[in-house]
Design a protein around this motif. Sequence first.
Motif, short mmCIF file in Angstrom:
data_model
loop_
_atom_site.label_atom_id
_atom_site.label_comp_id
_atom_site.label_asym_id
_atom_site.label_seq_id
_atom_site.Cartn_x
_atom_site.Cartn_y
_atom_site.Cartn_z
N VAL A 316 0.87 -1.18 0.00
CA VAL A 316 0.00 0.00 0.00
C VAL A 316 0.90 1.23 0.00
N ASN A 317 0.71 2.10 -0.95
CA ASN A 317 1.60 3.26 -1.07
C ASN A 317 0.95 4.56 -0.62
N SER A 318 -0.03 5.05 -1.36
CA SER A 318 -0.56 6.38 -1.07
C SER A 318 -1.40 6.38 0.21
N HIS A 319 -1.56 7.56 0.78
CA HIS A 319 -2.37 7.71 1.99
C HIS A 319 -3.83 7.36 1.70
N GLU A 320 -4.30 7.76 0.53
CA GLU A 320 -5.69 7.46 0.14
C GLU A 320 -5.91 5.94 0.07
N GLU A 321 -4.96 5.25 -0.55
CA GLU A 321 -5.04 3.80 -0.65
C GLU A 321 -5.01 3.16 0.74
N HIS A 322 -4.21 3.74 1.63
CA HIS A 322 -4.12 3.26 3.02
C HIS A 322 -5.48 3.35 3.71
N LEU A 323 -6.13 4.51 3.62
CA LEU A 323 -7.43 4.70 4.28
C LEU A 323 -8.47 3.74 3.70
N GLN A 324 -8.43 3.52 2.39
CA GLN A 324 -9.36 2.59 1.75
C GLN A 324 -9.13 1.17 2.25
N THR A 325 -7.87 0.79 2.43
CA THR A 325 -7.54 -0.56 2.90
C THR A 325 -8.03 -0.77 4.32
N VAL A 326 -7.80 0.21 5.19
CA VAL A 326 -8.28 0.13 6.58
C VAL A 326 -9.79 -0.05 6.61
N ASP A 327 -10.49 0.78 5.85
CA ASP A 327 -11.96 0.75 5.84
C ASP A 327 -12.47 -0.58 5.28
N TYR A 328 -11.83 -1.05 4.21
CA TYR A 328 -12.26 -2.29 3.57
C TYR A 328 -12.10 -3.48 4.51
N LEU A 329 -10.94 -3.59 5.15
CA LEU A 329 -10.69 -4.73 6.04
C LEU A 329 -11.56 -4.68 7.28
N ALA A 330 -11.80 -3.48 7.81
CA ALA A 330 -12.62 -3.34 9.02
C ALA A 330 -14.07 -3.71 8.74
N LYS A 331 -14.56 -3.36 7.56
CA LYS A 331 -15.98 -3.59 7.24
C LYS A 331 -16.27 -5.00 6.73
N THR A 332 -15.37 -5.51 5.88
CA THR A 332 -15.66 -6.79 5.22
C THR A 332 -15.25 -8.00 6.06
N GLY A 333 -14.26 -7.82 6.93
CA GLY A 333 -13.77 -8.96 7.69
C GLY A 333 -12.99 -9.94 6.83
N ARG A 334 -12.50 -9.47 5.69
CA ARG A 334 -11.71 -10.35 4.83
C ARG A 334 -10.40 -10.69 5.54
N PRO A 335 -10.08 -11.97 5.67
CA PRO A 335 -8.84 -12.35 6.36
C PRO A 335 -7.61 -11.80 5.64
N ALA A 336 -6.73 -11.22 6.40
CA ALA A 336 -5.51 -10.66 5.84
C ALA A 336 -4.49 -10.48 6.95
N ILE A 337 -3.24 -10.34 6.55
CA ILE A 337 -2.16 -10.01 7.48
C ILE A 337 -1.62 -8.66 7.07
N VAL A 338 -1.62 -7.72 8.01
CA VAL A 338 -1.14 -6.37 7.72
C VAL A 338 0.10 -6.07 8.55
N LEU A 339 1.17 -5.72 7.88
CA LEU A 339 2.36 -5.24 8.55
C LEU A 339 2.44 -3.74 8.32
N ALA A 340 2.40 -2.98 9.41
CA ALA A 340 2.41 -1.52 9.27
C ALA A 340 3.26 -0.91 10.38
N ALA A 341 3.92 0.17 10.04
CA ALA A 341 4.73 0.89 11.03
C ALA A 341 3.82 1.86 11.80
N SER A 342 4.14 2.17 13.07
CA SER A 342 5.45 1.92 13.67
C SER A 342 5.41 0.68 14.58
#
Length: 468
Positions: A316-342
């Motif tokens: 995930v690169n852009s901030h917009e893409e980041h916010l979309q990813t957070v929202d998508y995973l929180a709402k859909t419950g799609r299984p995923a592994i996220v590595l994010a700083a910090s």
Amino acid sequence: MDYPKFQHHGGADGVTGSCHRYIASPDHAVLVDCGLFQGQDADHLDSLEQHQIHFDLSAVFALIVTHVHIDHIGRLPYLMAAGFKGPIYCSEPSAKLLPLVIEDALKIGFTRDARLINQFLDTVSQQLKPLPYRQWHTILDDDQRKIRIKLQRAGHILGSAYVEVDLLNKTTGQSHRTVFSGDLGAPYAPLLPAPKSPYKADTLIIESTYGNRTHESRKDRRLKLKAAIEHALKNDGTVIIPAFSIGRTQELLYELEDLIYRGGETWQKMEIIVDSPLAAKFTQVYRELKPFWDAEAQKRLKAGRHPLSFDNLYTVNSHEEHLQTVDYLAKTGRPAIVLAASGMAAGGRVVNYLKAMLEDERHQVLFVGYQAQGTPGRAIQQYGPSHGWVELDGERRTIRAGVTTIGGYSAHADQNDLVHFVKRMKQWPCTIRLVHGDRDARQALKEKYHALGDSRHHHFNVLLPSNQ
């Protein structure tokens, strides 16, 4: 010998802000690391003042960087603003990674002006002096003294080194060997060969982050990692892993690739998301530095596998893409592994994932590294099992997500490793200065060193210095 002498300007009575002054004479001194204070060590009311260089630089003619974590090099802009113009010695991989870390530090703490950042990075690149491992290099040779340094692999992150410093007094013919450990890695870490002890030391300045703890074995931690992820899969949840952009992220990708390689269909459909542009840059440099990987990693490459670049891996690169990813995973419950700083959840993109998912029991927070006192990561780790709360961006969040800690993924040596580092030297040090650890960790390790000395009738003068 009256020299060398030592002063610590960070990382002595805490775990961050490492900065150690090696004084060879009244007119000659070298700094080993110059890092930012973080967590409980940081003065949150006036971090600008805390990070200013208040000690005398007039005799400091060189900086030696053990590795490029921010708590070891983050004060470099302050150091250069204070007038430091000397060479910056580091390993060859560190020379490639350091500009990325400093660029990020400048954007967060100083300016986003690309012209100013590029000017600073150009200056740093001219001062950088990459050194190969395992070779002596003379950094001072005058009528009275000679100083040589040698970098040895520390196994902490790619490019990390411990430093041997040899001081020869030409008048008396006496010499003194000092070893600065930097941060030592744990054995069997992915991608990196384990550190080997030096032949000898007269004075040893050694970290003590895990001076009162031992890690799980690599086999145990792999099983825990697999279990934590499979638990989240059953719940249709996301596994959130706060991870440092450099070192931990790449080690986890290496382990996850192996779990996918050996796993069934469910694993092979699993999305691994790296949500950190900086981590993505570091991962690319790690790929370019394959010659510095260990034998196990080289074997995987020869078998046609790509430990840091596999089909299930998404960035995930852009901030917009980041916010979309957070929202998508929180709402859909799609299984995923996220590595994010910090890595200590004290800022960065991982905070948005935690705000969105921490109050939902479907998800899992997985800690794989040290959480300093005073950080949100430590609070989640401590209060999560009892469904307590943590403050994120000024708001209290109840912790309903599962919380798991895997100690074996620490990039730091544990108590046994720190004892063995000394035990395996052919000539043991007379003086050991314990730095980079909480008070309890330093005290526990001090007792272990005394016990080691007693077992062979050797007296260690073990000191617990303070920042000056």
